[in-house]
Design an enzyme around this catalytic site. Structure first.
Site, PDB file in Angstrom:
ATOM      1  N   ARG A  97     -54.831  30.184  -4.592  1.00 38.13           N
ATOM      2  CA  ARG A  97     -53.615  30.269  -5.416  1.00 38.13           C
ATOM      3  C   ARG A  97     -53.709  31.280  -6.550  1.00 38.13           C
ATOM      4  O   ARG A  97     -52.792  32.080  -6.747  1.00 38.13           O
ATOM      5  CB  ARG A  97     -53.212  28.889  -5.940  1.00 38.13           C
ATOM      6  CG  ARG A  97     -52.876  27.869  -4.860  1.00 38.13           C
ATOM      7  CD  ARG A  97     -51.996  28.428  -3.794  1.00 38.13           C
ATOM      8  NE  ARG A  97     -51.451  27.411  -2.900  1.00 38.13           N
ATOM      9  CZ  ARG A  97     -50.800  27.686  -1.796  1.00 38.13           C
ATOM     10  NH1 ARG A  97     -50.616  28.951  -1.418  1.00 38.13           N
ATOM     11  NH2 ARG A  97     -50.327  26.722  -1.037  1.00 38.13           N
ATOM     12  N   ASP A 126     -49.925  22.923  -6.274  1.00 37.45           N
ATOM     13  CA  ASP A 126     -49.797  24.365  -6.084  1.00 37.45           C
ATOM     14  C   ASP A 126     -48.811  25.000  -7.062  1.00 37.45           C
ATOM     15  O   ASP A 126     -49.032  26.096  -7.549  1.00 37.45           O
ATOM     16  CB  ASP A 126     -49.430  24.675  -4.632  1.00 37.45           C
ATOM     17  CG  ASP A 126     -50.614  24.410  -3.697  1.00 37.45           C
ATOM     18  OD1 ASP A 126     -51.757  24.626  -4.144  1.00 37.45           O
ATOM     19  OD2 ASP A 126     -50.398  23.985  -2.556  1.00 37.45           O
ATOM     20  N   SER A 177     -47.057  19.348   6.681  1.00 36.91           N
ATOM     21  CA  SER A 177     -47.095  20.526   5.825  1.00 36.91           C
ATOM     22  C   SER A 177     -48.525  21.056   5.868  1.00 36.91           C
ATOM     23  O   SER A 177     -49.479  20.339   5.569  1.00 36.91           O
ATOM     24  CB  SER A 177     -46.707  20.127   4.401  1.00 36.91           C
ATOM     25  OG  SER A 177     -47.214  21.078   3.497  1.00 36.91           O
TER      26      SER A 177
HETATM   27  N1  ARG Z   1     -54.015  18.761  -1.833  1.00 36.84           N
HETATM   28  C1  ARG Z   1     -54.539  20.074  -1.655  1.00 36.84           C
HETATM   29  C2  ARG Z   1     -54.566  20.817  -2.963  1.00 36.84           C
HETATM   30  O1  ARG Z   1     -53.875  20.457  -3.862  1.00 36.84           O
HETATM   31  C3  ARG Z   1     -53.836  20.838  -0.581  1.00 36.84           C
HETATM   32  C4  ARG Z   1     -52.390  21.186  -0.782  1.00 36.84           C
HETATM   33  C5  ARG Z   1     -51.935  21.855   0.455  1.00 36.84           C
HETATM   34  N2  ARG Z   1     -50.589  22.238   0.558  1.00 36.84           N
HETATM   35  C6  ARG Z   1     -49.884  22.029   1.689  1.00 36.84           C
HETATM   36  N3  ARG Z   1     -48.728  22.603   1.775  1.00 36.84           N
HETATM   37  N4  ARG Z   1     -50.326  21.298   2.659  1.00 36.84           N
HETATM   38  O2  ARG Z   1     -55.321  21.745  -3.106  1.00 36.84           O
END
Ligand code: ARG
Length: 423
Positions: A97, A126, A177
């Site tokens: 990110r 995120d 997702s």
């Molecule tokens: N929970 C994980 C994180 O916050 C993964 C997030 C993943 N996003 C998704 N769109 N599946 O780093």
């Protein structure tokens, strides 16, 4: 922060959310949209993403291959800190990110955009990582998060896409997702939302099907130089290729599946499913090498730093003095983390079966139970006498003070303390 937004740079993955975001931003903000697609090693999707971005209304569709920077500037420093959030999640999504945010900021500055946009929801980590990184690197930029602002579910988005004649990748209806990069694959949603439900096999793509896991174990050797993996089975590989090869080899044996109830920054607990074959294998190997070459006190202190490093990455605090200081400490511990580790993959697990290093602190002469030991066993007795002094004293003090018959003035002086028998 006020003022009209004329031009927005949107982080574009090519998926439904960010495809719908292009016309949505144009309609709601009356702004021109440039998309930026960043290759961080995601396996699916990228294909014709740029063409589709233009078709869906982007004025310009930019593309950056950021895999090498992801490996060298984000993944390897995290590997050196054995980064595992809450002890289990290698932070694959989280590490990419701040890098994507950096590219968004660069693109916004060079195209003179007033805002950047991303496709994160208002419930996850995120959005925090993107927003904090952008605010930090370029405080004058506004951040637009359409999915956080609009009230559309998936079928609303499909309808919106049809009405606007968008070209989207019509994938077979998936309730999940998914986020992917070199360091791993995250899957959420659908039946996975129930923490009691067993993940259906269909959610796994990098770790094969258990029925296809080889019936024979596979062993390989990873070479590290100053905390960075350099070669597999003696064959030197550049960072991206090394990680990809490790994903393939460990993934084939089902290594790297993680099922975790995770605490998000925004206060939500959620069930997360990951496949991180290379991350799990390399962290296992790196930790094994550290235990051979780092002294006990450093290992113990470093484990606290490792934990804090993982939290900082998870919370999106990459561009902070704290993270930089943690990185500097970590780097200073890696000068002797050079050597080889042998791993064995078998039926979903990875095990260390050997390690060696020119900096090994394991002295055979000291540790052997065989002939030729130079360890002075006669010195152990005196050492243990002193090592046990404080526990003996504390135990005796409390025993005496708690017994009703005894008075404080009758307690023996410290020198007179003898090994107590438990009451
Ligand atoms: N929970 C994980 C994180 O916050 C993964 C997030 C993943 N996003 C998704 N769109 N599946 O780093």
């Amino acid at each position: 922060m006020e003022g009209k937004i004329e031009h927005v740079v949107l982080a574009y993955s090519g998926g439904l959310d960010t495809s719908v975001a292009i016309p949505w931003i144009r309609e709601h903000y009356g702004a021109r949209v440039t998309t930026l697609t960043v290759n961080v090693g995601q396996e699916g999707e990228l294909g014709d993403a740029l063409e589709r971005a233009r078709h869906n209304g982007a004025e310009e569709a930019l593309f950056v291959d950021a895999r090498e920077a992801l490996a060298e500037e984000f993944i390897f420093p995290a590997l050196q800190a054995n980064c595992l959030y809450q002890g289990v999640y290698p932070l694959s999504t989280a590490l990419a990110r701040p890098l994507i945010a950096r590219h968004l900021v660069r693109a916004a500055l060079s195209t003179k955009a007033e805002a950047v946009a991303h496709g994160c929801t208002g419930k996850g980590n995120d959005q925090v990582r993107f927003d904090v990184a952008v605010q930090t690197l370029a405080p004058h930029l506004r951040v637009i998060a359409p999915v956080r602002e609009w009230n559309m579910n998936r079928s609303d988005e499909m309808l919106y896409a049809r009405e606007h004649g968008l070209r989207i990748h019509v994938k077979p209806e998936s309730p999940y997702s998914v986020d992917e990069n070199l360091w791993g694959r995250s899957v959420e949603g659908g039946v996975l939302e129930d923490p009691a439900a067993s993940p259906p096999e269909e959610v796994f793509q990098w770790t094969g099907h258990p029925a296809d896991w080889p019936s024979e174990p596979e062993e390989l050797t990873v070479s590290f130089y100053e905390g960075t993996p350099q070669a597999i089975n003696g064959r030197a590989l550049p960072p991206v290729a090394l990680i990809s090869e490790m994903n393939a080899r460990a993934g084939k044996h089902g290594v790297g599946r993680i099922d975790h109830v995770e605490d998000r920054v925004v206060g939500i607990k959620s069930r997360e499913t990951y496949e991180c074959p290379a991350a799990v294998a390399l962290i296992t190997a790196h930790q094994a090498l550290e235990s051979l070459v780092l002294p006990r006190d450093l290992l113990s202190f470093k484990s606290l730093v490792d934990r804090r490093f993982a939290d900082a990455v998870y919370e999106g605090l990459w561009y902070t003095p704290l993270r930089e200081a943690l990185s500097a400490f970590t780097a200073s511990t890696q000068t002797t983390v050079t050597g080889e580790v042998r791993l064995r993959f078998y039926q979903g697990s990875v095990r260390v079966t050997g390690r060696s290093s020119p900096y090994s602190l394991l002295s055979h002469e000291l540790s052997t139970y065989g002939r030729g030991s130079t360890f002075r066993q006669d010195a152990a007795e005196g050492f243990i006498h002193l090592f046990g002094l404080a526990p003996r004293l504390a135990y005796e003090k409390r025993r005496v003070a708690r017994s009703p018959e005894n008075r404080a003035e009758e307690t023996p002086a410290p020198g007179a303390v003898s090994p107590a028998t438990p009451p």
